[in-house]
Design a protein around this motif. Structure first.
Motif, PDB file in Angstrom:
ATOM      1  N   THR A   1       0.823  -1.211   0.000  1.00  0.00           N
ATOM      2  CA  THR A   1       0.000   0.000   0.000  1.00  0.00           C
ATOM      3  C   THR A   1       0.853   1.256   0.000  1.00  0.00           C
ATOM      4  O   THR A   1       0.404   2.314  -0.441  1.00  0.00           O
ATOM      5  CB  THR A   1      -0.952   0.019   1.216  1.00  0.00           C
ATOM      6  OG1 THR A   1      -0.184   0.148   2.424  1.00  0.00           O
ATOM      7  CG2 THR A   1      -1.780  -1.243   1.281  1.00  0.00           C
ATOM      8  N   LEU A   2       2.094   1.160   0.509  1.00  0.00           N
ATOM      9  CA  LEU A   2       2.980   2.313   0.495  1.00  0.00           C
ATOM     10  C   LEU A   2       3.335   2.692  -0.935  1.00  0.00           C
ATOM     11  O   LEU A   2       3.249   3.860  -1.332  1.00  0.00           O
ATOM     12  CB  LEU A   2       4.262   2.017   1.284  1.00  0.00           C
ATOM     13  CG  LEU A   2       4.115   1.673   2.765  1.00  0.00           C
ATOM     14  CD1 LEU A   2       5.481   1.365   3.359  1.00  0.00           C
ATOM     15  CD2 LEU A   2       3.450   2.810   3.529  1.00  0.00           C
ATOM     16  N   LEU A   3       3.747   1.700  -1.729  1.00  0.00           N
ATOM     17  CA  LEU A   3       4.142   1.995  -3.103  1.00  0.00           C
ATOM     18  C   LEU A   3       2.992   2.560  -3.919  1.00  0.00           C
ATOM     19  O   LEU A   3       3.193   3.368  -4.831  1.00  0.00           O
ATOM     20  CB  LEU A   3       4.680   0.738  -3.783  1.00  0.00           C
ATOM     21  CG  LEU A   3       5.963   0.133  -3.230  1.00  0.00           C
ATOM     22  CD1 LEU A   3       6.520  -0.888  -4.207  1.00  0.00           C
ATOM     23  CD2 LEU A   3       7.012   1.185  -2.921  1.00  0.00           C
ATOM     24  N   ASP A   4       1.780   2.149  -3.578  1.00  0.00           N
ATOM     25  CA  ASP A   4       0.622   2.611  -4.340  1.00  0.00           C
ATOM     26  C   ASP A   4       0.370   4.103  -4.195  1.00  0.00           C
ATOM     27  O   ASP A   4      -0.345   4.690  -5.019  1.00  0.00           O
ATOM     28  CB  ASP A   4      -0.629   1.835  -3.923  1.00  0.00           C
ATOM     29  CG  ASP A   4      -0.624   0.399  -4.439  1.00  0.00           C
ATOM     30  OD1 ASP A   4       0.125   0.132  -5.405  1.00  0.00           O
ATOM     31  OD2 ASP A   4      -1.353  -0.439  -3.883  1.00  0.00           O
ATOM     32  N   VAL A   5       0.941   4.741  -3.166  1.00  0.00           N
ATOM     33  CA  VAL A   5       0.711   6.184  -2.992  1.00  0.00           C
ATOM     34  C   VAL A   5       1.932   6.998  -3.400  1.00  0.00           C
ATOM     35  O   VAL A   5       1.920   8.227  -3.279  1.00  0.00           O
ATOM     36  CB  VAL A   5       0.321   6.524  -1.538  1.00  0.00           C
ATOM     37  CG1 VAL A   5      -0.923   5.754  -1.124  1.00  0.00           C
ATOM     38  CG2 VAL A   5       1.469   6.262  -0.566  1.00  0.00           C
ATOM     39  N   LEU A   6       2.964   6.338  -3.896  1.00  0.00           N
ATOM     40  CA  LEU A   6       4.176   7.041  -4.286  1.00  0.00           C
ATOM     41  C   LEU A   6       3.999   7.635  -5.684  1.00  0.00           C
ATOM     42  O   LEU A   6       3.564   6.957  -6.611  1.00  0.00           O
ATOM     43  CB  LEU A   6       5.357   6.071  -4.266  1.00  0.00           C
ATOM     44  CG  LEU A   6       6.777   6.612  -4.320  1.00  0.00           C
ATOM     45  CD1 LEU A   6       7.035   7.644  -3.234  1.00  0.00           C
ATOM     46  CD2 LEU A   6       7.773   5.468  -4.202  1.00  0.00           C
ATOM     47  N   GLU A   7       4.324   8.916  -5.818  1.00  0.00           N
ATOM     48  CA  GLU A   7       4.164   9.607  -7.088  1.00  0.00           C
ATOM     49  C   GLU A   7       5.048   8.990  -8.178  1.00  0.00           C
ATOM     50  O   GLU A   7       6.076   8.370  -7.889  1.00  0.00           O
ATOM     51  CB  GLU A   7       4.545  11.088  -6.935  1.00  0.00           C
ATOM     52  CG  GLU A   7       3.575  11.897  -6.092  1.00  0.00           C
ATOM     53  CD  GLU A   7       2.242  12.099  -6.792  1.00  0.00           C
ATOM     54  OE1 GLU A   7       2.239  12.702  -7.891  1.00  0.00           O
ATOM     55  OE2 GLU A   7       1.215  11.651  -6.243  1.00  0.00           O
ATOM     56  N   ARG A   8       4.650   9.167  -9.427  1.00  0.00           N
ATOM     57  CA  ARG A   8       5.487   8.728 -10.537  1.00  0.00           C
ATOM     58  C   ARG A   8       6.869   9.363 -10.418  1.00  0.00           C
ATOM     59  O   ARG A   8       7.000  10.557 -10.151  1.00  0.00           O
ATOM     60  CB  ARG A   8       4.853   9.125 -11.868  1.00  0.00           C
ATOM     61  CG  ARG A   8       5.638   8.617 -13.086  1.00  0.00           C
ATOM     62  CD  ARG A   8       4.974   9.056 -14.386  1.00  0.00           C
ATOM     63  NE  ARG A   8       3.676   8.431 -14.543  1.00  0.00           N
ATOM     64  CZ  ARG A   8       3.466   7.201 -15.031  1.00  0.00           C
ATOM     65  NH1 ARG A   8       4.521   6.461 -15.377  1.00  0.00           N
ATOM     66  NH2 ARG A   8       2.253   6.712 -15.161  1.00  0.00           N
ATOM     67  N   GLY A   9       7.909   8.538 -10.577  1.00  0.00           N
ATOM     68  CA  GLY A   9       9.269   9.027 -10.411  1.00  0.00           C
ATOM     69  C   GLY A   9       9.705   9.121  -8.965  1.00  0.00           C
ATOM     70  O   GLY A   9      10.787   9.646  -8.679  1.00  0.00           O
ATOM     71  N   GLY A  10       8.897   8.593  -8.050  1.00  0.00           N
ATOM     72  CA  GLY A  10       9.208   8.680  -6.627  1.00  0.00           C
ATOM     73  C   GLY A  10      10.329   7.747  -6.217  1.00  0.00           C
ATOM     74  O   GLY A  10      10.749   6.855  -6.960  1.00  0.00           O
ATOM     75  N   ARG A  11      10.817   7.957  -4.976  1.00  0.00           N
ATOM     76  CA  ARG A  11      11.932   7.172  -4.455  1.00  0.00           C
ATOM     77  C   ARG A  11      11.525   6.484  -3.157  1.00  0.00           C
ATOM     78  O   ARG A  11      10.877   7.089  -2.309  1.00  0.00           O
ATOM     79  CB  ARG A  11      13.145   8.069  -4.163  1.00  0.00           C
ATOM     80  CG  ARG A  11      13.796   8.669  -5.410  1.00  0.00           C
ATOM     81  CD  ARG A  11      13.376  10.109  -5.619  1.00  0.00           C
ATOM     82  NE  ARG A  11      14.000  11.003  -4.644  1.00  0.00           N
ATOM     83  CZ  ARG A  11      13.526  12.218  -4.357  1.00  0.00           C
ATOM     84  NH1 ARG A  11      12.418  12.679  -4.908  1.00  0.00           N
ATOM     85  NH2 ARG A  11      14.175  12.974  -3.483  1.00  0.00           N
ATOM     86  N   TYR A  12      11.941   5.234  -3.037  1.00  0.00           N
ATOM     87  CA  TYR A  12      11.696   4.450  -1.834  1.00  0.00           C
ATOM     88  C   TYR A  12      13.048   4.068  -1.252  1.00  0.00           C
ATOM     89  O   TYR A  12      13.895   3.494  -1.941  1.00  0.00           O
ATOM     90  CB  TYR A  12      10.887   3.199  -2.170  1.00  0.00           C
ATOM     91  CG  TYR A  12      10.789   2.209  -1.024  1.00  0.00           C
ATOM     92  CD1 TYR A  12       9.769   2.303  -0.082  1.00  0.00           C
ATOM     93  CD2 TYR A  12      11.716   1.178  -0.891  1.00  0.00           C
ATOM     94  CE1 TYR A  12       9.684   1.392   0.973  1.00  0.00           C
ATOM     95  CE2 TYR A  12      11.633   0.264   0.150  1.00  0.00           C
ATOM     96  CZ  TYR A  12      10.618   0.378   1.081  1.00  0.00           C
ATOM     97  OH  TYR A  12      10.543  -0.519   2.121  1.00  0.00           O
ATOM     98  N   THR A  13      13.282   4.399   0.032  1.00  0.00           N
ATOM     99  CA  THR A  13      14.527   4.036   0.691  1.00  0.00           C
ATOM    100  C   THR A  13      14.208   3.213   1.930  1.00  0.00           C
ATOM    101  O   THR A  13      13.260   3.496   2.659  1.00  0.00           O
ATOM    102  CB  THR A  13      15.368   5.283   1.044  1.00  0.00           C
ATOM    103  OG1 THR A  13      16.569   4.877   1.697  1.00  0.00           O
ATOM    104  CG2 THR A  13      14.614   6.255   1.935  1.00  0.00           C
ATOM    105  N   CYS A  14      15.011   2.177   2.159  1.00  0.00           N
ATOM    106  CA  CYS A  14      14.709   1.205   3.213  1.00  0.00           C
ATOM    107  C   CYS A  14      15.962   0.856   3.992  1.00  0.00           C
ATOM    108  O   CYS A  14      17.035   0.669   3.408  1.00  0.00           O
ATOM    109  CB  CYS A  14      14.123  -0.055   2.580  1.00  0.00           C
ATOM    110  SG  CYS A  14      13.780  -1.387   3.754  1.00  0.00           S
TER     111      CYS A  14
ATOM    112  N   LEU B   1       5.665  -7.562  -4.205  1.00  0.00           N
ATOM    113  CA  LEU B   1       5.909  -6.461  -5.130  1.00  0.00           C
ATOM    114  C   LEU B   1       5.349  -6.804  -6.497  1.00  0.00           C
ATOM    115  O   LEU B   1       5.696  -7.830  -7.094  1.00  0.00           O
ATOM    116  CB  LEU B   1       7.414  -6.185  -5.250  1.00  0.00           C
ATOM    117  CG  LEU B   1       7.844  -5.223  -6.362  1.00  0.00           C
ATOM    118  CD1 LEU B   1       7.263  -3.827  -6.123  1.00  0.00           C
ATOM    119  CD2 LEU B   1       9.354  -5.165  -6.483  1.00  0.00           C
ATOM    120  N   ASP B   2       4.472  -5.941  -7.000  1.00  0.00           N
ATOM    121  CA  ASP B   2       4.022  -6.016  -8.378  1.00  0.00           C
ATOM    122  C   ASP B   2       5.030  -5.227  -9.205  1.00  0.00           C
ATOM    123  O   ASP B   2       5.122  -4.001  -9.091  1.00  0.00           O
ATOM    124  CB  ASP B   2       2.623  -5.406  -8.494  1.00  0.00           C
ATOM    125  CG  ASP B   2       2.025  -5.553  -9.892  1.00  0.00           C
ATOM    126  OD1 ASP B   2       2.803  -5.635 -10.867  1.00  0.00           O
ATOM    127  OD2 ASP B   2       0.790  -5.535 -10.007  1.00  0.00           O
TER     128      ASP B   2
END
Length: 360
Positions: free
Chosen positions: A268-281, A292-293
């Motif tokens: 659900t987190l990735l689903d709200v990330l804007e196009r071109g967004g960044r995820y750091t973990c 992950l889809d």
């Protein structure tokens, strides 16, 4: 200064439950080797890595959350953060605040008496940028859950601050982890960042350090802890796991997610990330196995950043922030060293907002 020959120490004797913690009252005081300093430990922070290493959670044979009862066993090949087994007995504890009381060969005696906090990354002296040859204090060598510890002189960073020892012991791991994540994701004042688990040690540091960069912060935490997180600077507070995250965000446009939670709500987190967004973990306390889809990743031009070994510039910068008062400690509670088990139980139960520190 006449130093004792023995000390109190909490010694981890193997991978497993709390039975692997042994409180010793006559453990030998270590001798600083060439290039090392001997630290009288005044306080030492408690972090996820202390628990993860003890239970062998870093092994891919373990798939559950860090606070779950499990019968899964580490497979013996990769139970530590670096993918290689560590040796026991081991004194854990990375976030040392203390005083230099002796030095090894090659270290100036002028350092004796300095108040320091630890740079936890044990880098190869000949090639400090080689992340494959980097260890961690309290993992690859003994750490600070004791009255005394040694570390390379270059890892003992002088700090000039009016903060208490316990407050200073909150910074090394949590705040450097957070700053490393923000650096990897190139967070700036143009970003709106979503932070799950914002009431934890790293989460609270992320809130402060993202605000320091001028970003807009949307923090997720249990509602009972919202006021504490708000005081750290969060602009928007959301429940820990909203049933409809997109609806809860309203008009907020998330460009960065900084996550140490993982677990079943991860997609659900990735689903709200804007196009071109960044995820750091830099963690997965709610569980490391997520769904992950790949279409979400590539059709929306997302970028993923794992963050473990931080850049060498992070800790000196953090010292500057501390001394300038640009960040403040989120000290939740202190426990005597002999009560480390109770401290870890409180940590796992998420009883507190912020960092837990033990005092020898």
């Amino acid at each position: 200064m006449n130093l004792p020959r023995t000390m109190h120490a909490m010694v981890t004797i193997g991978h497993g439950g709390f039975e692997k913690l042994s409180y010793e009252t006559d453990w030998p005081v270590p001798t600083p080797a060439k290039g090392d300093v001997l630290i009288e430990v005044k306080a030492c922070g408690l972090n996820n890595t202390d628990i993860n290493t003890r239970i062998g959670w870093y092994s891919k044979a373990v798939t559950t959350a860090t606070d779950s009862d499990t019968t899964e066993e580490p497979d013996g090949d990769d139970p530590a953060w670096g993918g290689s087994p560590i040796s026991f007995p081991r004194i854990q504890g990375a976030d040392v605040c203390g005083i230099i009381v002796a030095v090894g060969e090659g270290v100036s005696e002028a350092r004796i008496g300095e108040r320091i906090i630890a740079d936890d990354w044990l880098r190869d002296e000949d090639d400090p940028k080689d992340i494959n040859r980097t260890g961690y204090f309290g993992s690859e060598r003994d750490g600070g859950f004791a009255q005394y510890t040694t570390m390379p002189s270059r890892n003992a960073l002088r700090v000039d601050s009016t903060l208490t020892d316990a407050e200073l012991a909150t910074f090394s791991c949590s705040y450097s982890t957070a700053e490393g994540m923000l650096t990897r994701a190139s967070v700036t004042s143009t970003d709106t960042i979503l932070i799950p688990g914002a009431s934890g040690g790293v989460g609270g540091a992320l809130v402060q350090l993202a605000k320091r960069r001028g970003a807009r912060v949307v923090a997720m935490a249990s509602e009972a802890k919202h006021e504490d997180v708000r005081k750290l600077g969060a602009d928007v507070l959301l429940p820990r796991a909203p049933s409809d995250l997109r609806a809860a965000l309203g008009s907020e446009r998330i460009t960065v997610i900084a996550d140490v939670v993982g677990g079943p709500h991860w997609p659900t987190l990735l689903d709200v990330l804007e196009r071109g967004g960044r995820y750091t973990c830099s963690g997965a306390i709610a569980g490391p196995i997520v769904e992950l889809d790949l279409r979400t990743l590539y059709l929306r031009d997302l970028s993923f950043f794992g963050s473990t070994v931080i850049d060498q510039s992070v800790m000196p910068a953090l010292i500057r922030y501390i001394e300038a008062g640009e960040v403040r400690p989120a000290l939740a509670a202190t426990y005597p060293l002999r009560e480390l088990q109770q401290a870890q139980e409180a940590f796992l139960a998420k009883q507190h907002t912020g960092n837990i520190v033990v005092v020898p």
